[in-house]
Structures are given as C-alpha cells and as structure tokens.
Scaffold this motif. Sequence first.
Motif, mmCIF file in Angstrom:
data_model
loop_
_atom_site.group_PDB
_atom_site.id
_atom_site.type_symbol
_atom_site.label_atom_id
_atom_site.label_comp_id
_atom_site.label_asym_id
_atom_site.label_seq_id
_atom_site.Cartn_x
_atom_site.Cartn_y
_atom_site.Cartn_z
ATOM 1 N N THR A 299 36.907 37.231 41.967
ATOM 2 C CA THR A 299 36.699 38.182 40.837
ATOM 3 C C THR A 299 37.000 39.256 41.229
ATOM 4 O O THR A 299 37.978 40.232 40.683
ATOM 5 C CB THR A 299 35.229 37.865 40.421
ATOM 6 N N VAL B 257 37.755 34.306 35.040
ATOM 7 C CA VAL B 257 39.086 34.982 35.461
ATOM 8 C C VAL B 257 39.808 33.875 36.021
ATOM 9 O O VAL B 257 39.251 32.967 36.900
ATOM 10 C CB VAL B 257 38.897 36.317 36.351
ATOM 11 N N ASP C 269 34.826 33.275 38.457
ATOM 12 C CA ASP C 269 36.208 32.478 38.839
ATOM 13 C C ASP C 269 35.776 31.037 38.867
ATOM 14 O O ASP C 269 36.794 30.155 38.941
ATOM 15 C CB ASP C 269 37.085 32.800 39.955
ATOM 16 N N PHE D 287 40.801 43.357 44.874
ATOM 17 C CA PHE D 287 42.124 43.146 44.195
ATOM 18 C C PHE D 287 42.424 44.462 43.695
ATOM 19 O O PHE D 287 41.278 45.691 43.569
ATOM 20 C CB PHE D 287 41.664 42.365 43.101
ATOM 21 N N SER E 47 41.782 34.431 38.658
ATOM 22 C CA SER E 47 42.226 35.203 39.828
ATOM 23 C C SER E 47 41.629 34.524 41.068
ATOM 24 O O SER E 47 41.764 34.885 42.185
ATOM 25 C CB SER E 47 41.732 36.447 39.817
ATOM 26 N N GLU F 40 42.979 42.538 32.959
ATOM 27 C CA GLU F 40 42.944 41.937 31.400
ATOM 28 C C GLU F 40 41.610 41.925 30.722
ATOM 29 O O GLU F 40 41.803 42.395 29.576
ATOM 30 C CB GLU F 40 43.494 40.679 31.413
ATOM 31 N N TRP G 9 43.025 45.835 40.941
ATOM 32 C CA TRP G 9 42.669 46.278 39.583
ATOM 33 C C TRP G 9 41.224 46.515 39.669
ATOM 34 O O TRP G 9 40.525 47.129 38.765
ATOM 35 C CB TRP G 9 42.784 45.222 38.654
ATOM 36 N N THR G 10 40.419 46.318 40.610
ATOM 37 C CA THR G 10 38.799 46.299 40.813
ATOM 38 C C THR G 10 38.336 47.890 40.577
ATOM 39 O O THR G 10 37.596 47.948 39.762
ATOM 40 C CB THR G 10 38.486 45.640 41.936
ATOM 41 N N ASN H 86 43.505 36.361 32.900
ATOM 42 C CA ASN H 86 44.029 36.133 34.173
ATOM 43 C C ASN H 86 43.255 36.800 35.393
ATOM 44 O O ASN H 86 42.989 36.277 36.296
ATOM 45 C CB ASN H 86 45.368 36.804 34.118
ATOM 46 N N THR H 87 42.759 38.194 34.977
ATOM 47 C CA THR H 87 42.051 39.268 35.951
ATOM 48 C C THR H 87 41.167 40.126 35.437
ATOM 49 O O THR H 87 41.341 40.203 34.016
ATOM 50 C CB THR H 87 43.207 39.801 36.819
ATOM 51 N N LEU H 88 40.488 40.710 36.111
ATOM 52 C CA LEU H 88 39.679 41.819 35.561
ATOM 53 C C LEU H 88 40.227 42.817 34.956
ATOM 54 O O LEU H 88 39.983 43.438 34.056
ATOM 55 C CB LEU H 88 38.676 42.405 36.766
ATOM 56 N N ARG I 229 39.450 38.906 47.090
ATOM 57 C CA ARG I 229 39.761 37.458 47.658
ATOM 58 C C ARG I 229 39.726 37.729 49.125
ATOM 59 O O ARG I 229 40.611 38.456 49.800
ATOM 60 C CB ARG I 229 41.297 37.056 47.080
#
Length: 128
Positions: A27, A100, A81, A35, A102, A126, A37-38, A122-124, A30
């Motif tokens: 989330t 999520v 996730d 990520f 991801s 979004e 976008w975090t 799809n991801t955080l 990984r």
Amino acid sequence: MPEPDPAAAIAERLRRIAHVALDLDGTIYRGDTLFPWTPGFLAKLERLGIGHTFPTNNPSMLTGILERHALTPERLAMVGDRLYTDVAMAHRAGALGVLVLSGEATREDADRAVPPPVVIVNTLAEFG
C-alpha cells in the motif's frame, strides 16, 4: 421513486472520513521501495486535516483505532492490499474498506470477494 446512486453514496461517505488506517507493504511501499505516490498522498491527508495510522494486521486494531482517535466507524477508512486482512478488518469495524491493487489482491480477487471492498483503486494516488 429513483434508485439510489451508489457512486453518490460512496462520495458522501468519503467526505465524512476523518482518519485513514493504512496498511504498509503493498500500500505504502513494496519490499524496500516506497511507492512514488506515497509522500504526496500523506501530504494531502495532512493538508486536509485527515489523520492516519499504520496498524498491524491484528483484528483487534480498525476498534482500537476508533477508540484511540474518538472516531465513529463512518469517519474511518481502512486502506490496504489484502482482502482477508485489511478489507476484512474494515468490514468488522464498520469502517470504509478501500482495496488498493498495488499489492497482493487483483481486480478479479475483488470481484469475487464476499463481502466486497466498498472502494477499489489502483494505487493510493488514485484514492487521494
């Protein structure tokens, strides 16, 4: 009488969120990699005045978070996730379950889940 609009109901529920419980691996990051976008997602939560917590996958947590932050279930979103831990904890606590894609779960997993996640992104990035 017109049918209720599910998207409008979800949007209204999202507007009431005051705190987000975030799973970590799959989330926020990984393996050893955050990520991209975090940081932006966490900064947006701060700008909006929405708190966040990084709980363990212990079922006694989504109620511990409610008590610790004086929240009602309608004010909490659990984001993760995994359907069998993160989303399941959200359902047990009455919180908004956000899956999520991801990490571990796929769209096909989500389509078969009982009960299903309320929100699938799809991801955080979004979700944010």
